[in-house]
Design a protein around this motif. Structure first.
Motif, PDB file in Angstrom:
ATOM      1  N   GLY A  32       0.591  -1.405   0.094  1.00  0.00           N
ATOM      2  CA  GLY A  32       0.048  -0.173  -0.029  1.00  0.00           C
ATOM      3  C   GLY A  32       1.034   1.134  -0.210  1.00  0.00           C
ATOM      4  N   MET A  33       0.376   2.359  -0.546  1.00  0.00           N
ATOM      5  CA  MET A  33       1.071   3.556  -0.600  1.00  0.00           C
ATOM      6  C   MET A  33       0.064   4.723  -0.367  1.00  0.00           C
ATOM      7  SD  MET A  33       3.725   3.087  -3.709  1.00  0.00           S
ATOM      8  CE  MET A  33       4.738   4.567  -3.171  1.00  0.00           C
ATOM      9  N   GLY A  34       0.667   5.843   0.325  1.00  0.00           N
ATOM     10  CA  GLY A  34      -0.268   6.941   0.773  1.00  0.00           C
ATOM     11  C   GLY A  34       0.375   8.136   0.527  1.00  0.00           C
ATOM     12  N   TRP A  35      -0.499   9.214   0.851  1.00  0.00           N
ATOM     13  CA  TRP A  35      -0.114  10.602   0.993  1.00  0.00           C
ATOM     14  C   TRP A  35      -0.789  11.104   2.492  1.00  0.00           C
ATOM     15  CZ3 TRP A  35       3.046  13.050  -2.544  1.00  0.00           C
ATOM     16  CH2 TRP A  35       2.940  12.816  -3.741  1.00  0.00           C
ATOM     17  N   PHE A  36       0.251  11.831   3.005  1.00  0.00           N
ATOM     18  CA  PHE A  36      -0.057  12.576   4.256  1.00  0.00           C
ATOM     19  C   PHE A  36       0.340  13.952   3.981  1.00  0.00           C
ATOM     20  CE2 PHE A  36      -0.753   9.115   7.445  1.00  0.00           C
ATOM     21  CZ  PHE A  36      -0.420   7.945   6.587  1.00  0.00           C
ATOM     22  N   ARG A  37      -0.136  14.893   4.895  1.00  0.00           N
ATOM     23  CA  ARG A  37       0.267  16.199   4.831  1.00  0.00           C
ATOM     24  C   ARG A  37       0.473  16.893   6.361  1.00  0.00           C
ATOM     25  NH1 ARG A  37      -5.379  18.851   2.367  1.00  0.00           N
ATOM     26  NH2 ARG A  37      -6.668  18.595   3.998  1.00  0.00           N
ATOM     27  N   GLN A  38       1.166  18.031   6.321  1.00  0.00           N
ATOM     28  CA  GLN A  38       1.619  18.700   7.643  1.00  0.00           C
ATOM     29  C   GLN A  38       1.414  20.286   7.409  1.00  0.00           C
ATOM     30  OE1 GLN A  38       5.140  17.849   9.440  1.00  0.00           O
ATOM     31  NE2 GLN A  38       4.067  18.336  11.600  1.00  0.00           N
ATOM     32  N   ARG A  44       1.059  15.928  11.328  1.00  0.00           N
ATOM     33  CA  ARG A  44       0.798  15.185  10.082  1.00  0.00           C
ATOM     34  C   ARG A  44      -0.219  14.460   9.916  1.00  0.00           C
ATOM     35  NH1 ARG A  44       6.277  12.376   7.867  1.00  0.00           N
ATOM     36  NH2 ARG A  44       5.646  11.149   9.453  1.00  0.00           N
ATOM     37  N   LYS A  45      -1.040  14.514   9.132  1.00  0.00           N
ATOM     38  CA  LYS A  45      -2.464  14.073   8.956  1.00  0.00           C
ATOM     39  C   LYS A  45      -2.352  13.356   7.621  1.00  0.00           C
ATOM     40  CE  LYS A  45      -5.100  16.947  11.924  1.00  0.00           C
ATOM     41  NZ  LYS A  45      -6.349  17.947  11.739  1.00  0.00           N
ATOM     42  N   PHE A  46      -3.381  11.985   7.725  1.00  0.00           N
ATOM     43  CA  PHE A  46      -3.539  11.291   6.459  1.00  0.00           C
ATOM     44  C   PHE A  46      -4.319  11.927   5.461  1.00  0.00           C
ATOM     45  CE2 PHE A  46      -4.708   7.213   4.105  1.00  0.00           C
ATOM     46  CZ  PHE A  46      -5.868   7.751   3.880  1.00  0.00           C
ATOM     47  N   ALA A  96       3.832   1.785   2.735  1.00  0.00           N
ATOM     48  CA  ALA A  96       3.305   0.746   3.589  1.00  0.00           C
ATOM     49  C   ALA A  96       4.066  -0.665   3.640  1.00  0.00           C
ATOM     50  CB  ALA A  96       1.699   0.682   3.842  1.00  0.00           C
ATOM     51  N   ARG A  97       4.038  -1.010   5.006  1.00  0.00           N
ATOM     52  CA  ARG A  97       4.497  -2.499   5.262  1.00  0.00           C
ATOM     53  C   ARG A  97       3.536  -3.321   4.838  1.00  0.00           C
ATOM     54  NH1 ARG A  97       5.943  -0.078  10.062  1.00  0.00           N
ATOM     55  NH2 ARG A  97       4.237  -0.919  11.079  1.00  0.00           N
ATOM     56  N   VAL A  98       2.159  -2.884   4.721  1.00  0.00           N
ATOM     57  CA  VAL A  98       1.088  -3.878   4.454  1.00  0.00           C
ATOM     58  C   VAL A  98       0.591  -3.508   2.893  1.00  0.00           C
ATOM     59  CG1 VAL A  98       0.302  -3.984   6.842  1.00  0.00           C
ATOM     60  CG2 VAL A  98      -0.638  -2.163   5.153  1.00  0.00           C
ATOM     61  N   ALA A  99      -0.063  -4.473   2.566  1.00  0.00           N
ATOM     62  CA  ALA A  99      -0.497  -4.545   0.927  1.00  0.00           C
ATOM     63  C   ALA A  99      -1.666  -3.623   0.969  1.00  0.00           C
ATOM     64  CB  ALA A  99      -1.118  -5.950   0.557  1.00  0.00           C
ATOM     65  N   THR A 106       2.062   4.652  11.348  1.00  0.00           N
ATOM     66  CA  THR A 106       2.641   3.952  11.942  1.00  0.00           C
ATOM     67  C   THR A 106       3.147   2.557  11.181  1.00  0.00           C
ATOM     68  OG1 THR A 106       1.354   2.542  13.407  1.00  0.00           O
ATOM     69  CG2 THR A 106       2.844   4.423  14.333  1.00  0.00           C
ATOM     70  N   GLU A 107       2.131   2.335  10.224  1.00  0.00           N
ATOM     71  CA  GLU A 107       2.200   1.090   9.098  1.00  0.00           C
ATOM     72  C   GLU A 107       2.877   1.611   8.030  1.00  0.00           C
ATOM     73  OE1 GLU A 107      -2.052  -0.382   8.515  1.00  0.00           O
ATOM     74  OE2 GLU A 107      -1.509  -1.834  10.206  1.00  0.00           O
ATOM     75  N   TYR A 108       3.397   2.817   7.911  1.00  0.00           N
ATOM     76  CA  TYR A 108       4.391   2.902   6.769  1.00  0.00           C
ATOM     77  C   TYR A 108       5.789   3.038   7.188  1.00  0.00           C
ATOM     78  CZ  TYR A 108       0.100   4.537   4.399  1.00  0.00           C
ATOM     79  OH  TYR A 108      -1.215   4.596   3.568  1.00  0.00           O
ATOM     80  N   SER A 109       6.561   2.565   6.076  1.00  0.00           N
ATOM     81  CA  SER A 109       7.925   2.415   6.389  1.00  0.00           C
ATOM     82  C   SER A 109       8.937   3.427   5.832  1.00  0.00           C
ATOM     83  CB  SER A 109       8.383   0.737   6.067  1.00  0.00           C
ATOM     84  OG  SER A 109       7.654  -0.197   6.851  1.00  0.00           O
ATOM     85  N   TYR A 110       8.529   3.764   4.523  1.00  0.00           N
ATOM     86  CA  TYR A 110       9.374   4.503   3.730  1.00  0.00           C
ATOM     87  C   TYR A 110       8.486   5.831   3.443  1.00  0.00           C
ATOM     88  CZ  TYR A 110      11.812   0.228   2.859  1.00  0.00           C
ATOM     89  OH  TYR A 110      12.523  -0.914   3.160  1.00  0.00           O
TER      90      TYR A 110
END
Length: 121
Positions: A32-38, A44-46, A96-99, A106-110
């Motif tokens: 999985g991949m995502g965007w957050f913003r601060q 920082r928020k999802f 993310a570390r998950v699919a 906290t489920e994001y590693s990079y």
């Protein structure tokens, strides 16, 4: 492993921007991949997330205005339409570390380095 976010800038309210996030060093096609913003002075928020097979999640504040997508070349996108001054923030992409797509930071590693989006009124 590196995530490089780009595409930020200054735009008037109501305008559009497209953010990109290029991954190098490994593939994230099964993640999985995502965007957050601060925003300035805030946590920082999802914003949005996408699963390995294209399922999407959005924050209520951007639902219907933003679209997350990914391509086979390991690049993540965020199309932002109808921008508002409250969308002003540094935007971060993450893998993310998950699919699945996930809202949980906290489920994001990079993490990418962030790209600044400024929306003027």
């Amino acid at each position: 492993v590196q995530l490089q976010a780009s595409g930020g800038g200054l735009v008037q309210a109501g305008g559009s921007l497209r953010l990109s996030c290029a991954a190098s060093g490994r593939t994230f096609s099964n993640n999985g991949m995502g965007w957050f913003r601060q925003a300035p002075g805030k946590e920082r928020k999802f914003v949005a997330a996408i699963s390995w097979n294209g399922g999407t999640l959005y924050a209520d504040s951007v639902e219907g205005r933003f679209t997350i997508s990914r391509d086979a070349k390991n690049t993540l996108y965020l199309q932002m339409n109808s921008l508002k001054p409250e969308d002003t923030a540094v935007y971060y992409c993450a893998a993310a570390r998950v699919a699945r797509g996930t809202r949980i930071e906290t489920e994001y590693s990079y993490w990418g380095q962030g790209t600044l989006v400024t929306v003027s009124s």
